[in-house]
Design an enzyme around this catalytic site. Structure first.
Site, PDB file in Angstrom:
ATOM      1  N   ASP A 144       0.873  -1.176  -0.072  1.00 63.46           N
ATOM      2  CA  ASP A 144      -0.035  -0.170  -0.084  1.00 63.46           C
ATOM      3  C   ASP A 144       1.042   1.087  -0.046  1.00 63.46           C
ATOM      4  O   ASP A 144       1.902   1.135   0.521  1.00 63.46           O
ATOM      5  CB  ASP A 144      -0.863  -0.132   1.365  1.00 63.46           C
ATOM      6  CG  ASP A 144      -1.814   1.223   1.409  1.00 63.46           C
ATOM      7  OD1 ASP A 144      -2.278   1.553   0.240  1.00 63.46           O
ATOM      8  OD2 ASP A 144      -2.270   1.624   2.293  1.00 63.46           O
ATOM      9  N   THR A 153       0.096   5.065   1.127  1.00 67.36           N
ATOM     10  CA  THR A 153      -0.025   5.936   2.020  1.00 67.36           C
ATOM     11  C   THR A 153       0.165   5.163   3.460  1.00 67.36           C
ATOM     12  O   THR A 153      -0.703   4.329   3.768  1.00 67.36           O
ATOM     13  CB  THR A 153      -1.292   6.813   2.100  1.00 67.36           C
ATOM     14  OG1 THR A 153      -1.373   7.242   0.552  1.00 67.36           O
ATOM     15  CG2 THR A 153      -1.430   7.819   3.081  1.00 67.36           C
TER      16      THR A 153
END
Length: 1047
Positions: free
Chosen positions: A494, A496
């Site tokens: 992922d 952020t």
């Protein structure tokens, strides 16, 4: 009986199973009983291990409708069998969501209706009113007979096939006592019961393991053969192993029980059909109950849809995200049919209106005279939390080549043992050995060939690896996956909070006036902008709330709100009670008073502030949706008649919902410049609403009606910095030939920029964006290809690259050598969905070279992991827990960077939110895997060498002594095996991965060459000794003569 067509339960779902009906057969039961007695109980054990044999041996096939036992088989690659007993319960009806006829007459609006017949007559007819309802229980879920599908089916709550209008109009008034009791018979007690088995039950289950049964058989045999010390040593080892295993299993059950049991039983208030409010235990809740949410909050005991009011909820138990979420009531389509379209309610689609089981309602806001109400839609194991717990209690088997090969290897050892068994019998008969000695020695050869300590030795490496992982802050709930992590060759990240810092810094803003971009501005809190619509949007378009006086919410919203220096004020309960509606949240600049008013008295100041203060009330909020990629609010400036709609979100999405004449011509170019530099860009839009829209109409207006014909206002540019350790970790993974992929919900170009910054995409590599367009106006779906560097210049009609060349030249020819390929594919969630639906043949080729997947919804992340697994990747997934739960569970090695309870969804959890845990996990996985191979090779060699030794000794009617066996097994084998497992992982990742299975050239060559060498040396030594002049063959007479000579 005619052959029935194949029936299924949970059709087209992840846990789909075939189902067959059986009836108990008496003559088969008698035969099995005789077989059990004759086999000394071994047949019973065999039937205990094999449920399909048990059912077929004791039952005969029958129609599902009338069967007494059901046999289930999963339809996945494992084809696991289960059996369950069909039970019958009396009920007034067959469908819990419909009123049964007798109950309709008996209960009307909560009041009993008087009958002319006497109580005695009523009791006489009771048997006619009750229907026999057939059901069975499997993995904590009840399956009831469904006449319409002629099969068993799960009884659903209100989460399927219930329209939103029906939730308000038919189900919101609450249940009568009679209807509640009727439904409870079907849905049962509302609890997620994780029963901690008694030590006796666990002991029986553990002891009946085939491994321990084989050990018991071996011990009895050794005692019979007078190997007392050796048998005692193995018994002590087995007891220690069983006690250790029981302690670990029970500890895991207790931990899960404690986690689930916390706040699982609370007292709740429910509305009954006669408008009465009754207080009951949460265990008595059923779908259809209307419960009141207390103003001071509660832990939700079920899944419920919000009917009225607003709730602030902490959903960290499910999502791993500790940011409070605002839940609003489900709009009623029947009140304003033009504004809100009616649709079937779904907890996933309507999650912003749904309170999930296990989540913490922090506080509520309500109407005067109308409390915050929620309709129970799912209870027990059907809830989101219940499904999570079920996935932990009943995990899918681990499909790993090592384990499949281990069984094949054991099978080959059994074949070798069979050969030795036959040889021993023949040799003993030829040498006229007594019958009881033949039996003992021929069976003994089996226990020598298949080492009883093998499973314990195999798990030793995993246990040690788990302890080492715990020391470095990585917690594991699925130890078998440690070995699989040693095979990982691709890791999805992922962006952020995983690759980049969680927090965002406001870099600046760029406003739009007259469809033209103004120069970028560093600060948004200047006095000239204070009353602008741009700042008003920043002040209102968020999901922030005050919890115990502290502003909390999404980190991006917090940064944006703090940048303008405004104040947020929420209405107190007292203020709410004075009005006929929820008092809106109010925002205002921190400095309200002008310099001239400083000398005024307190009273004058108060009057001045009331008359001239600039305040904005947030009237309605449409929360942020990761699927829609935007959020919207309706607000009104104090004193203004018309309301305003403000919207913020992904720039591409916002621009598409604005009037095209308000969007600057160079919008794409400006956006590209920012995203290329790795900035996170948020777009803002505004629209004046019609004056006829009253407060009540605004509460029911549809989102689509508001989010259209907006005026584009400009961009907010946020800076998202890479974590310090990210580039170094990714470089280590690349050196080890482990591919890295970014899966994010952020903008495409921002993601590509971050991928370049962190080294996921090298500077000289080209990035090709695959833009897939769905069928439209009779045109077939198509894919446009263009380089990321020329995105803004390309249009759909003139792609930068010939679309015919991409799948052929860049995929077909370059798959063999991934390192030589200097191209990376990037695509967004919409394109990914179109490709999955319309270009199935391209999916494997694209995922083999896809590096950046942007704007991906949570379910699309899971689909991507599955697509990568389908092309034979061992996939790791690293995320912060928010929106990544599905992908974390699906991956071979999912590692969550969240310390919250949601980490139970992930096999691994890192206590430090850093991706440096990924190479550590892979290194420990490789160490455990290599140790497993070494132990297996060593144990296999030991058993085969001992087998050769004993076989040679059997040829002269001899054998090893008790202390010889004891010395070999304890002093040599166990010491080496358990110290071998203590080897720590190597300090760095290398390119060469361990083999995935035992049946591979180098491993087989290593084992077979050693066996041949040992066989040659032992055989040569044995026959050489026999040829010596001092050698005397052993006979029974020679032993007697030696014995007499001693005296």
């Amino acid at each position: 009986m005619e052959k029935e067509e194949k029936k299924y339960v949970n059709k087209a779902e992840e846990d789909e199973m075939e189902i067959y009906g059986y009836d108990l057969c008496r003559w088969k039961l008698v035969l099995v009983t005789v077989g059990v007695i004759c086999s000394g109980g071994f047949l019973l054990l065999l039937l205990y291990w094999m449920p399909q044999w048990r059912v077929k041996a004791t039952c005969k096939r029958s129609a599902l409708k009338d069967c007494e036992v059901v046999l289930l088989r999963t339809t996945d690659e494992f084809k696991i069998w289960f059996c369950a007993k069909v039970r019958v319960m009396p009920s007034l009806g067959a469908n819990p969501l419909r009123n049964p006829n007798p109950l309709v007459h008996k209960v009307s609006n909560g009041h009993a209706v008087h009958f002319s017949e006497s109580a005695a007559e009523e009791n006489k007819n009771d048997s006619k009113k009750y229907l026999p309802i057939r059901y069975f229980t499997h993995h904590s879920v009840k399956y009831f007979w469904n006449d319409s599908v002629q099969s068993f089916d799960v009884v659903r709550g209100l989460d399927e096939s219930t329209f939103c209008s029906a939730i308000h109009n038919e189900h919101s008034t609450g249940l009568t006592k009679g209807m509640h009791d009727y439904r409870k018979a079907f849905y049962g007690v509302n609890e997620i019961a994780v029963k901690v088995p008694s030590i006796f039950k666990l002991l029986v289950k553990e002891v009946l393991n085939p491994f321990y049964i084989f050990q018991l058989f071996s011990v009895i045999l050794w005692i019979t053969d007078e190997y007392h010390y050796y048998a005692l040593a193995i018994v002590i080892m087995s007891v220690i192993s069983i006690v250790s295993s029981l302690y670990t299993i029970r500890k895991q059950y207790v931990m899960l029980h404690d986690m689930v049991a916390a706040h699982s039983i609370v007292r709740v208030s429910v509305c009954r059909g006669n408008q009465e409010i009754e207080e009951i235990l949460s265990t008595d809740l059923v779908p259809g109950d209307t419960m009141l949410i207390p103003s001071n909050g509660t832990i939700m005991p079920c899944d419920a849809v919000l009917l009225s009011g607003t709730c602030i909820v902490n959903e960290s138990m499910l999502t791993g995200e500790s940011v409070p979420v605002t839940k609003i009531n489900l709009p009623n389509p029947s009140e304003y049919p033009k504004a809100v379209g009616d649709e079937i309610y779904s907890p996933e689609v309507h999650k912003r209106h749904t309170l999930f089981c296990g989540t913490n309602v922090i506080q509520t806001r309500f109407y005067t005279g109308e409390l915050v109400k929620a309709l129970v839609v799912r209870t027990g194991f059907s809830t989101a939390k219940g499904q999570l717990v079920r996935s932990i209690l009943y995990p899918k088997p681990t499909d790993f080549k090592l384990y499949r090969d281990a069984y094949l290897f054991l099978l080959s050892l059994v074949v070798v043992a069979g050969i030795g068994f036959l040889y021993t019998i023949v040799n003993s008969i030829l040498n006229e050995v007594p019958a009881h000695t033949i039996i003992i020695e021929s069976l003994d050869i089996i226990t020598i060939t298949v080492p009883p300590a093998l499973p314990a030795a195999m798990t030793a490496g995993i246990v040690y690896a788990q302890r080492r992982l715990k020391k470095i802050g990585i917690f594991c709930i699925s130890p078998q996956r440690i070995n699989i992590c040693g095979q990982l060759n691709l890791v999805c990240f992922d962006k952020t909070g995983t690759l980049t810092e969680d927090g965002l810094d406001l870099w600046g803003i760029q406003r739009v006036e007259n469809a033209r971009f103004l120069l970028p501005e560093e600060r948004a809190c200047s006095e000239s902008l204070q009353k602008s619509e741009f700042v008003a949007c920043m002040a209102t378009c968020h999901s922030l709330t005050k919890i115990e006086g502290v502003l909390s919410g999404d980190p991006l919203d917090l940064k944006m709100f703090e940048a303008i220096g405004w104040i947020l004020e929420e209405a107190t309960e007292e203020e709410t009670a004075l009005h006929n509606q929820i008092m809106p949240t109010v925002v205002r600049p921190s400095k309200q008073l002008s310099p001239e008013s400083k000398q005024a008295t307190d009273q004058e100041m108060e009057l001045f502030e009331l008359s001239t203060g600039y305040e904005i009330g947030i009237v309605r909020q449409f929360p942020f949706s990761s699927v829609l990629q935007r959020m919207c609010v309706i607000a009104r400036v104090l004193g203004e008649k018309r309301m305003d709609a403000y919207m913020k979100g992904a720039p591409e999405v916002i621009a598409s919902l604005c009037k095209q004449e308000t969007v600057p011509v160079d919008f794409e170019h400006v956006l590209e410049e920012y995203t290329k530099q790795g900035f996170r860009v948020i777009a803002l839009a505004h629209r004046k609403l019609e004056s006829k829209l009253t407060w009540h109409k605004v509460q029911t207006i549809s989102r689509d009606a508001v989010e259209s014909n907006m005026d584009f206002m400009g961009l907010i540019i946020m800076q998202n910095k890479l974590k310090q350790e990210t580039p170094a970790v990714l470089e280590d993974l690349h050196k080890a030939n482990i591919r890295t992929v970014m899966v994010t919900g952020d903008n495409m170009l921002t993601a590509i920029s971050v991928a370049r910054d962190c080294g996921m995409i090298l500077p000289q590599d080209k990035v090709i964006i695959a833009e897939a367009l769905p069928p439209k106006d009779g045109q077939a779906a198509r894919i446009n290809w263009h380089y990321a560097d020329t995105l803004a210049k390309c249009t759909s009609s003139s792609p930068a690259i010939n679309s015919e060349d991409i799948p052929v030249k860049l995929v077909h020819e370059s798959l063999e050598d991934l390192q030589m390929t200097k191209y990376h594919f990037a695509m967004n969630g919409k394109s990914f969905a179109v490709i999955l639906e319309h270009f199935q043949d391209l999916v494997p080729k694209l995922v083999l070279h896809g590096t950046v997947f942007a704007r991906m919804a949570p379910d699309q992340k899971t689909q991507l992991v599955e697509a990568l697994q389908n092309v034979d990747y061992y996939v790791g997934m690293c995320g912060d827990g928010a929106n990544d739960c599905g992908a974390l569970k699906r991956a071979h090695g999912g590692i969550s960077l969240s310390e919250l309870e949601a980490s139970v969804a992930s096999p691994f959890t890192s206590r430090t939110p850093s991706i440096s845990c990924v190479p550590k996990l892979i290194r420990e996985g490789r160490a455990a895997l290599i140790t497993s191979f070494c132990v297996f090779k060593f144990m296999a060699l030991y058993s085969i060498i001992q087998y050769i030794t004993v076989t040679l000794l059997y040829s002269i009617l001899s054998n090893l002594g008790d202390f010889q066996f004891l010395f070999i097994d304890l002093a040599i084998i166990l010491v080496v095996v358990f110290t071998m497992s203590l080897n720590p992982a190597w300090t760095e990742l290398v390119a060469q991965r361990p083999p995935s299975g035992l049946i591979s050239g180098p491993l087989l060559c290593s084992v077979l060459s050693q066996i041949i060498i040992c066989l040659a040396f032992q055989t040569f030594g044995f026959f050489w000794v026999k040829q010596q002049s001092w050698y005397e063959p052993w006979t029974a007479d020679s032993e007697l003569q030696y014995f007499l000579a001693c005296f």
